[in-house]
Design an enzyme around this catalytic site. Sequence first.
Site, PDB file in Angstrom:
ATOM      1  CG  ASP A  35      -0.590  -0.242   2.506  1.00 55.04           C
ATOM      2  OD1 ASP A  35       0.630  -0.400   2.715  1.00 55.04           O
ATOM      3  OD2 ASP A  35      -1.440  -0.261   3.422  1.00 55.04           O
ATOM      4  N   GLY A 124      -4.401  -8.751  14.873  1.00 58.10           N
ATOM      5  CA  GLY A 124      -4.006  -8.606  13.473  1.00 58.10           C
ATOM      6  C   GLY A 124      -5.190  -8.272  12.578  1.00 58.10           C
ATOM      7  CG  LEU A 125      -8.586  -9.757  13.056  1.00 62.90           C
ATOM      8  CD1 LEU A 125      -9.732 -10.371  13.867  1.00 62.90           C
ATOM      9  CD2 LEU A 125      -8.559 -10.373  11.663  1.00 62.90           C
ATOM     10  CB  SER A 126      -6.816  -3.388  11.117  1.00 63.07           C
ATOM     11  OG  SER A 126      -6.271  -2.110  11.032  1.00 63.07           O
ATOM     12  CB  SER A 127      -8.939  -3.215  16.888  1.00 61.96           C
ATOM     13  OG  SER A 127      -7.651  -3.145  17.450  1.00 61.96           O
ATOM     14  CB  SER A 128      -5.466   0.827  15.215  1.00 62.19           C
ATOM     15  OG  SER A 128      -4.916   0.139  14.122  1.00 62.19           O
ATOM     16  CD  GLU A 160      -2.726   3.723  12.698  1.00 66.29           C
ATOM     17  OE1 GLU A 160      -2.057   3.222  13.593  1.00 66.29           O
ATOM     18  OE2 GLU A 160      -3.964   3.608  12.624  1.00 66.29           O
ATOM     19  CG  ASP A 172      -4.660  -1.620   8.214  1.00 65.76           C
ATOM     20  OD1 ASP A 172      -4.462  -2.501   7.363  1.00 65.76           O
ATOM     21  OD2 ASP A 172      -3.859  -1.368   9.135  1.00 65.76           O
ATOM     22  CE1 TYR A 221       3.341  -1.859   8.060  1.00 67.13           C
ATOM     23  CE2 TYR A 221       4.043   0.429   8.180  1.00 67.13           C
ATOM     24  CZ  TYR A 221       3.247  -0.549   7.626  1.00 67.13           C
ATOM     25  OH  TYR A 221       2.371  -0.228   6.622  1.00 67.13           O
TER      26      TYR A 221
END
Length: 384
Positions: A35, A124-128, A160, A172, A221
């Site tokens: 991305d 790892g499901l991107s709650s942020s 972010e 995300d 990252y």
Amino acid sequence: MHMPIKKYFQEEFGEAPSFIAHAPGRLEFIGNHLDYNGGPVLGAAIDRYVTVAISARKDDKIVLVSEAQSIKVETSLGEIAPMCGDTSWGNYPLGMLKVMRDAGMNVPHGFNLAVANDLPIGAGLSSSAAIELATGYALATLYKFAIDKKSIAILGRAAENTFVGMPCGILDQGCSSFGQAGALVLIDCTSNTFSTKPMPDGTHFWVFNTQKKHALIDSFYATRNKECMESTEILRRKNPNLANLAAATEAMLEYSKTELGPDRYKRALHVVRETARVKDTIAALDSGDIKRVGKNLTASHESSRDLFENSCAELDFLVADVTKMPGVYGARLSGGGFGGAIMALTDGSFSESAAAKLVADYAAKFGNSPTIFHTKTGDGAGLL
Ligand code: GLA
């Protein structure tokens, strides 16, 4: 399951909320670390959500509570700044407030906001991204600020990047915003164009979360992001018109191999080949060739493991084990890597007992059990 958000809000603030919004978590289907390199990525929203409720305050205070956090966040409109420690969860809603104000939203008074999750945090499901987008819809409604699916995704990413300090791309927030039940989300990250593609018939998502989070995950990252940006700059010395790393070719990498050095060369090769894999996956989805889709998913994992080097022993084990099982088309790490979750694409024959076998194999090797989610795709963020 959390208590209904209205009741929670009422208990915390002694009044009913004015608006409620929610946003889903996401799966990264394929396109690892493409991305922010301008590549195409495929993801999906899942049917698990972060829900927020909001009401206006008469003063300029901001009060944030979350069912998942024991510490309340209190600040005021005049002192919005990133928090650390126990209150750092507040940076996602506060970051949204900051970027929306910067984008012109008029905020004459403070607000109370409550957060409830049926999306696990740190899985790892991107709650942020989900908390950013749900907050974005709640704030936009409260302060009458015009947004749409695209602008809210871009604002979420900005929160972010600039407030939380994570140099992520748009995957995300794009999936959480544009998700649709029964569909994958396709994002062209050069032009920020979003579209959907139907999920192949009869396929299922199984997510296995290692619950392992490397202590240096955020700096790893950021390092990968930096290596990619440096690679782009180096390639531009000989290819001045190169738009981004995803637009490079293997021939360009060979031509600049010495200047890139071994690590940047590997990162760049992953990006170039992963871009080709996403394009091939789109063609395979269009022609209904699910086996080829699955092969690409597993090849993507192998490239993350060997070239981008953002996998770990736990993720590699899960992918190797699950892809040997009947009914599995392919599997890969989903998201940033260095821990986190894998996603397997399966047919309907893959069952709870197959998942349990995988968990037992993993526990025998690593001593703890990954959590399992048999997830469905869900609709994107919005006001409820
Ligand atoms: C994380 C980031 C995304 C994306 C993936 C890797 O989920 O938030 O922007 O870079 O990692 O593809």
